[in-house]
Design a protein around this motif. Structure first.
Motif, PDB file in Angstrom:
ATOM      1  N   UNK A  75      44.962 -28.227  99.093  1.00 45.67           N
ATOM      2  CA  UNK A  75      45.310 -26.834  99.367  1.00 45.67           C
ATOM      3  C   UNK A  75      45.355 -26.050  98.062  1.00 45.67           C
ATOM      4  N   UNK A  76      45.125 -24.741  98.164  1.00 39.06           N
ATOM      5  CA  UNK A  76      45.090 -23.873  96.982  1.00 39.06           C
ATOM      6  C   UNK A  76      46.427 -23.835  96.237  1.00 39.06           C
ATOM      7  N   UNK A  77      47.532 -24.071  96.931  1.00 37.37           N
ATOM      8  CA  UNK A  77      48.843 -23.963  96.293  1.00 37.37           C
ATOM      9  C   UNK A  77      49.259 -25.238  95.560  1.00 37.37           C
ATOM     10  N   UNK A  78      48.460 -26.304  95.629  1.00 39.53           N
ATOM     11  CA  UNK A  78      48.779 -27.547  94.924  1.00 39.53           C
ATOM     12  C   UNK A  78      48.494 -27.398  93.438  1.00 39.53           C
ATOM     13  N   UNK A  79      49.380 -27.944  92.618  1.00 35.63           N
ATOM     14  CA  UNK A  79      49.266 -27.813  91.163  1.00 35.63           C
ATOM     15  C   UNK A  79      47.972 -28.403  90.592  1.00 35.63           C
ATOM     16  N   UNK A  80      47.527 -29.606  91.017  1.00 37.62           N
ATOM     17  CA  UNK A  80      46.257 -30.107  90.472  1.00 37.62           C
ATOM     18  C   UNK A  80      45.080 -29.169  90.770  1.00 37.62           C
ATOM     19  N   UNK A  81      45.069 -28.573  91.933  1.00 34.74           N
ATOM     20  CA  UNK A  81      43.991 -27.639  92.299  1.00 34.74           C
ATOM     21  C   UNK A  81      44.058 -26.391  91.430  1.00 34.74           C
ATOM     22  N   UNK A  82      45.257 -25.887  91.193  1.00 38.71           N
ATOM     23  CA  UNK A  82      45.414 -24.709  90.336  1.00 38.71           C
ATOM     24  C   UNK A  82      44.987 -25.024  88.913  1.00 38.71           C
ATOM     25  N   UNK A  83      45.353 -26.198  88.434  1.00 41.04           N
ATOM     26  CA  UNK A  83      44.984 -26.601  87.085  1.00 41.04           C
ATOM     27  C   UNK A  83      43.490 -26.810  86.935  1.00 41.04           C
TER      28      UNK A  83
END
Length: 84
Positions: free
Chosen positions: A57-65
């Motif tokens: 999901x877009x709100x997950x930290x690995x995805x944001x990073x």
């Protein structure tokens, strides 16, 4: 990957029972063991991990990073340096 490749080749030679002085090519030893190169294995795992992160999901930290970029500054002498 120099040291990791050296360790990997030493382990494969030991498994096959070939000495370094026997001068067998590493590709031949890999074929006997059914192994691919260490670099190829790391690349496969990296692509697999990237696919895992992109399915998050877009709100997950690995995805944001994964989608962020590091801030950089230019030093007085023109070098690019990473901000802390």
């Amino acid at each position: 990957m120099g040291r990791q490749e050296d360790t990997d080749s030493n382990c494969l030679r030991r498994i096959v029972g070939v000495k370094l002085t026997d001068r067998h090519r590493l590709e031949t030893i890999r074929e006997q063991c059914g192994m691919s190169s260490l670099e190829l294995m790391v690349r496969r795992q990296t692509v697999q991990w990237m696919g895992h992160v992109l399915r998050m999901d877009e709100d997950r930290l690995p995805r944001q990073g994964f989608h962020c970029s590091l801030a950089r500054s230019v030093a007085e002498d023109g070098r690019t340096e990473q901000l802390k």
